[in-house]
Design a protein around this motif. Structure first.
Motif, mmCIF file in Angstrom:
data_model
loop_
_atom_site.group_PDB
_atom_site.id
_atom_site.type_symbol
_atom_site.label_atom_id
_atom_site.label_comp_id
_atom_site.label_asym_id
_atom_site.label_seq_id
_atom_site.Cartn_x
_atom_site.Cartn_y
_atom_site.Cartn_z
ATOM 1 N N ASP A 276 25.577 58.712 14.223
ATOM 2 C CA ASP A 276 26.448 57.644 14.699
ATOM 3 C C ASP A 276 26.689 57.767 16.202
ATOM 4 O O ASP A 276 27.555 57.106 16.763
ATOM 5 C CB ASP A 276 27.791 57.677 13.960
ATOM 6 N N GLY A 277 25.944 58.669 16.842
ATOM 7 C CA GLY A 277 26.108 58.917 18.261
ATOM 8 C C GLY A 277 26.842 60.204 18.549
ATOM 9 O O GLY A 277 26.754 60.748 19.645
ATOM 10 N N ARG A 278 27.566 60.722 17.500
ATOM 11 C CA ARG A 278 28.291 61.981 17.670
ATOM 12 C C ARG A 278 27.943 62.958 16.554
ATOM 13 O O ARG A 278 27.459 64.046 16.803
ATOM 14 C CB ARG A 278 29.808 61.727 17.689
ATOM 15 N N SER A 279 28.197 62.532 15.323
ATOM 16 C CA SER A 279 27.902 63.379 14.165
ATOM 17 C C SER A 279 26.524 63.029 13.607
ATOM 18 O O SER A 279 25.984 61.944 13.854
ATOM 19 C CB SER A 279 28.971 63.184 13.082
ATOM 20 N N ARG A 280 25.948 63.973 12.837
ATOM 21 C CA ARG A 280 24.646 63.759 12.227
ATOM 22 C C ARG A 280 24.704 64.118 10.752
ATOM 23 O O ARG A 280 25.533 64.920 10.322
ATOM 24 C CB ARG A 280 23.563 64.611 12.917
ATOM 25 N N ILE A 281 23.790 63.511 9.992
ATOM 26 C CA ILE A 281 23.660 63.830 8.579
ATOM 27 C C ILE A 281 22.186 63.728 8.221
ATOM 28 O O ILE A 281 21.444 62.935 8.808
ATOM 29 C CB ILE A 281 24.524 62.879 7.711
ATOM 30 N N GLU A 282 21.746 64.576 7.280
ATOM 31 C CA GLU A 282 20.337 64.620 6.906
ATOM 32 C C GLU A 282 20.072 63.723 5.693
ATOM 33 O O GLU A 282 20.879 63.665 4.759
ATOM 34 C CB GLU A 282 19.923 66.056 6.554
ATOM 35 N N LEU A 283 18.930 63.037 5.718
ATOM 36 C CA LEU A 283 18.423 62.322 4.551
ATOM 37 C C LEU A 283 17.288 63.157 3.972
ATOM 38 O O LEU A 283 16.391 63.580 4.709
ATOM 39 C CB LEU A 283 17.902 60.941 4.932
ATOM 40 N N GLU B 281 28.316 45.814 11.646
ATOM 41 C CA GLU B 281 27.640 45.025 12.664
ATOM 42 C C GLU B 281 26.347 45.761 13.007
ATOM 43 O O GLU B 281 26.339 46.980 13.148
ATOM 44 C CB GLU B 281 28.511 44.907 13.920
ATOM 45 N N PRO B 282 25.221 45.041 13.144
ATOM 46 C CA PRO B 282 23.953 45.710 13.440
ATOM 47 C C PRO B 282 24.015 46.614 14.660
ATOM 48 O O PRO B 282 23.338 47.631 14.716
ATOM 49 C CB PRO B 282 22.991 44.536 13.666
ATOM 50 N N GLY B 283 24.831 46.285 15.629
ATOM 51 C CA GLY B 283 24.902 47.116 16.838
ATOM 52 C C GLY B 283 26.000 48.153 16.801
ATOM 53 O O GLY B 283 26.225 48.853 17.781
ATOM 54 N N THR B 284 26.708 48.261 15.664
ATOM 55 C CA THR B 284 27.830 49.194 15.579
ATOM 56 C C THR B 284 27.546 50.244 14.512
ATOM 57 O O THR B 284 27.224 49.904 13.381
ATOM 58 C CB THR B 284 29.126 48.447 15.217
ATOM 59 N N LEU B 285 27.675 51.503 14.867
ATOM 60 C CA LEU B 285 27.375 52.586 13.944
ATOM 61 C C LEU B 285 28.645 53.090 13.269
ATOM 62 O O LEU B 285 29.744 52.996 13.810
ATOM 63 C CB LEU B 285 26.694 53.733 14.693
ATOM 64 N N THR B 286 28.475 53.652 12.078
ATOM 65 C CA THR B 286 29.592 54.208 11.312
ATOM 66 C C THR B 286 30.059 55.527 11.924
ATOM 67 O O THR B 286 29.254 56.344 12.359
ATOM 68 C CB THR B 286 29.156 54.455 9.855
ATOM 69 N N ASP B 287 31.393 55.725 11.937
ATOM 70 C CA ASP B 287 31.939 57.019 12.339
ATOM 71 C C ASP B 287 31.779 57.979 11.164
ATOM 72 O O ASP B 287 32.499 57.897 10.176
ATOM 73 C CB ASP B 287 33.414 56.871 12.723
ATOM 74 N N MET B 288 30.818 58.902 11.271
ATOM 75 C CA MET B 288 30.508 59.779 10.141
ATOM 76 C C MET B 288 31.410 61.005 10.078
ATOM 77 O O MET B 288 31.280 61.824 9.173
ATOM 78 C CB MET B 288 29.037 60.195 10.207
ATOM 79 N N ALA B 289 32.352 61.139 11.007
ATOM 80 C CA ALA B 289 33.247 62.297 10.980
ATOM 81 C C ALA B 289 34.194 62.263 9.782
ATOM 82 O O ALA B 289 34.775 63.275 9.414
ATOM 83 C CB ALA B 289 34.052 62.374 12.277
ATOM 84 N N SER B 290 34.347 61.067 9.165
ATOM 85 C CA SER B 290 35.292 60.939 8.052
ATOM 86 C C SER B 290 34.637 61.127 6.694
ATOM 87 O O SER B 290 35.303 61.032 5.665
ATOM 88 C CB SER B 290 35.957 59.554 8.105
ATOM 89 N N LEU B 291 33.338 61.390 6.646
ATOM 90 C CA LEU B 291 32.657 61.517 5.366
ATOM 91 C C LEU B 291 33.135 62.766 4.625
ATOM 92 O O LEU B 291 33.351 63.814 5.232
ATOM 93 C CB LEU B 291 31.141 61.586 5.570
#
Length: 747
Positions: free
Chosen positions: A86-93, A43-53
């Motif tokens: 995602d609001g909690r975790s971060r990842i670099e591009l 959903e455009p307003g919903t971010l992925t939980d990146m803690a599971s990557l």
């Protein structure tokens, strides 16, 4: 396959380049592509939980840009780095180019505050997770190529996110799907779900369901589409199981009713213990089915130590009393020899037919394995062919063309999942008419798995443990704490001093094996880690797994085990060496046995009181439960020590803590299924592979499976060949072809 089926069109007819990329995902036809369902919806307003990557995983995430910087490197190249969250975790591009100017357009695209889809492979650089040169599709972008996505976002529609591969991202899969899906017409696509069932439950047609999951307007759409497709998967599987069940029911078998005053009555009269209520109930079920002129097809599963062998023996004796023979097929020579010893021990002189001291109406228990000496093999084959042996126990050697039976009436298969359809049928074919079949498993199977994989069998469950068992206490032991590991071997010494025996199980035979390889031909079921998660970067190679030969040498050198005989047992030993090792263990000459998982199932030494499992975190819950069940089988309590280097918070640590907290095998089997996923329930693998069930999950969809099972049986009752529903016939043929059909036949 039905003629003119638009789902059978090869993807190469659409676009050769696209077809080549999709082939990497195993997609060859239009139907394959349309059955390649979105793994989730963004959903455009919903971010992925990146803690599971996980490192090494190819992912698509929905995230927001936090910051972006562009600078030249020391070598004069351009380096663009952008942080998403995602609001909690971060990842670099991270992006490189030959010059800074070549990345300026990307810098403008990745403005802070923008949200979008980012696709790439997760890697680690300086303990920071990153996506190197990811594909980016920003919501609300200005370029013409993204007008369709802007419309989707503005309308608030869910955006399907597909399993993809490098170079062919999720949105490219979506475009390919639309190319195939948009022209489809309802009347052109065969629907495996009969119209009457669709109308009864208000289910969408197949084409409608595909549109709902691939182009949903809202969450309710894709939920409705998935529900229909999930039911379809269950119906296709259950219809084939129902057909097989009906075919077996049509066959004729020789009725083997119970005979008064026979071997079974004599055996019951001398039993030194009272049968549990469960053993009596299941025994009556089996007895009634053996007395009928239709082949019994029953699965007997039970808790560790619940007395399945006694139930099976009573069934075999009923068949022998009725003039037939019983064959017990075991997966390993150790287990076959153990079964033969157990049956002879339970029967006493009732197993000494024709020998001095044998009872008047006694039979014989013959053992036939591939490595028997020539004279012993010939004697066993003669006993089977002449009928002198009412019970023949063996391994794959029973399947040899040279092995014949006088009157095979019952086939008992232990640990059925280790045998293929050809092997089972080869044994059944040795009977004049279809024999009765009893399938035993020592691994508790959750109800949903039983319905899915063993759905054409009647199922019996033994959950009680015979009276007199003292129970088993389980503890986890940190492998990196010398004080705890020293105490482990002290406890082994104490148990041996008190007359007990100790198993020490290792995942390897010798230290030269490569981590991750199977332990030996007996099939150690090692759990392979999926890789580090966010916050736990890969720190290097694992410590080598413990090996039988190394550990045996270490224990012999320990002062606290001085004077104690230590034996070894593994799949590379000859049968004679295995027998000697096991006999020394049972007698107490070598009361510590260092072994692979060859002792996992069926081995019964009442004096065994301790089970030490090294590298316990590398085994599945069900296998650990089976190993634990080897102790505490006599009048003394059992102790299970799980030595592990698993860290708190990991799945492996959770498995061990759960095992320590309960002895309920069915609860553990269900949890093990959830932790490790069902894998390919229609394929040979127990884990580590994709499931042939795309949407149906046996851990979650019990109600769907049960409904489909009822519907499938009703259809087969109307038309056993399902000729009235050709689309369902075709779906069965397509879904259960090859290896999956073979695995299904193992039931």
């Amino acid at each position: 396959m039905l003629a003119a089926d638009p789902l059978a069109v090869p993807l190469t007819r659409l676009n050769a380049r696209t077809a080549k990329a999709l082939a990497k995902l195993g997609l060859e036809t239009s139907g394959d592509l349309l059955r390649h369902y979105p793994r989730r919806y963004a959903e455009p307003g919903t971010l992925t939980d990146m803690a599971s990557l996980r490192v090494g995983e190819h992912v698509t995430v929905v995230a927001e840009v936090v910051r972006t910087s562009l600078r030249p490197t020391a070598q004069g190249r351009g380096l663009l780095q952008s942080t998403i969250t995602d609001g909690r975790s971060r990842i670099e591009l991270t992006f490189f180019a030959s010059h800074v100017k070549k990345l300026e357009w990307r810098q403008g695209q990745l403005r802070p505050g923008r949200r979008g889809l980012f696709t790439g492979e997760v890697s680690v650089y300086r303990d920071t997770l990153q996506l190197m040169h990811p594909e980016c599709r920003l919501f609300g972008a200005d370029d013409d190529a993204q007008e369709e996505d802007e419309a989707l976002v503005e309308a608030g529609r869910p955006i399907p996110v597909y399993p993809a591969v490098a170079g062919f991202e999720s949105w490219k899969v979506a475009q390919a799907v639309r190319t195939v899906l948009d022209p489809l017409r309802e009347q052109d696509v065969p629907d495996p779900v009969p119209a009457a069932l669709r109308e009864r439950d208000a289910l969408p047609t197949l084409v409608e369901a595909l549109r709902l999951v691939h182009v949903p307007q809202d969450e309710a759409d894709w939920q409705r589409g998935r529900a229909r497709l999930r039911y379809e998967e269950a119906l296709v599987l259950q219809a084939e199981l129902a057909r097989r069940r009906a075919r077996v029911a049509r066959e004729e078998a020789v009725a083997r009713p119970r005979r008064d005053g026979g071997l079974l009555d004599a055996f019951d009269a001398r039993l030194p213990f009272t049968l549990t209520a469960g053993q009596r109930t299941v025994g009556e079920q089996i007895s009634g089915e053996l007395a009928a002129p239709r082949p019994m097809q029953r699965l007997l599963q039970g808790e560790v130590g619940s007395g399945k062998t006694v139930v099976a023996l009573r069934a075999m004796l009923q068949v022998v009393d009725a003039g037939g023979q019983a064959a017990l097929l075991a997966p390993t020579e150790v287990l076959a020899a153990q079964h033969a010893r157990t049956l002879r021990g339970l029967l006493g002189d009732l197993a000494e037919g024709g020998f001095l001291g044998g009872a008047g109406d006694a039979t014989r228990v013959a053992l036939l394995t591939g490595s028997l000496p020539t004279a012993a093999r010939r004697a066993a084959m003669l006993d089977a062919a002449s009928g002198a042996a009412g019970i023949v126990v063996g391994t794959h050697a029973l399947l040899s063309q040279d092995v014949q039976f006088a009157e095979l009436g019952l086939v008992v298969v232990d640990e059925q999942h280790r045998f293929g359809v050809e092997q089972r049928d080869a044994l059944r074919a040795k009977a004049g008419r279809t024999p009765h079949t009893l399938v035993m498993t020592a691994t508790p199977i959750p109800r949903t798995v039983a319905m899915t994989v063993f759905g054409d069998l009647e199922t019996s469950v033994l959950s009680e443990v015979p009276a007199g068992r003292q129970g088993i206490t389980t503890h986890t032991v940190p492998a990196d704490n010398p004080r705890w590991t020293d105490r482990t071997w002290q406890r082994v010494r104490e148990e041996v001093a008190g007359g007990g025996r100790a198993y020490v199980v290792c995942p390897r035979i010798d230290g030269d094996a490569t981590a991750g390889d199977p332990a030996d031909e007996d099939g150690s079921d090692l759990v392979v880690d999926a890789g580090p998660t966010v916050g736990a970067p890969d720190t290097g190679a694992r410590r080598p797994l413990r090996a039988v030969l190394d550990v045996a040498d270490e224990l012999r050198a320990r002062p606290d085990l001085a004077g104690i005989g230590i034996g070894v047992l593994h799949g590379r030993l000859s049968p004679e060496e295995k027998d000697r090792a096991f006999a020394a263990f049972a007698s107490g000459d070598a009361p510590v046995l260092v072994s692979t998982t060859v002792v996992e199932v069926g081995v019964d030494v009442p004096d065994a009181t301790v089970m030490v499992v090294l590298d316990a975190d590398r085994f599945g819950l069900s296998q650990l439960h089976q190993l634990r069940g080897r102790v505490g089988r006599g009048s003394r309590p059992g102790l299970c020590l799980l030595v592990s280097s698993a860290q708190p918070g990991t799945d492996a640590h959770t498995r061990l803590e759960t095992l320590a907290a309960t002895t309920d095998g069915f609860e553990l089997a269900a949890l093990d299924l959830e932790l490790r996923q069902e894998g390919d329930v229609l394929g040979a693998a127990q884990h580590g592979r994709g499931s042939s069930l795309r949407l149906l999950r046996v851990t979650r969809d019990a109600d769907v499976i049960a409904r489909a099972r009822t519907d499938a049986r009703a259809l087969v009752d109307q038309d056993e060949d399902l000729g009235a529903w050709p689309a369902l016939q075709a779906a069965i043929q397509a879904s259960l072809a090859g290896e999956r059909e073979e695995f299904l036949d193992r039931a």
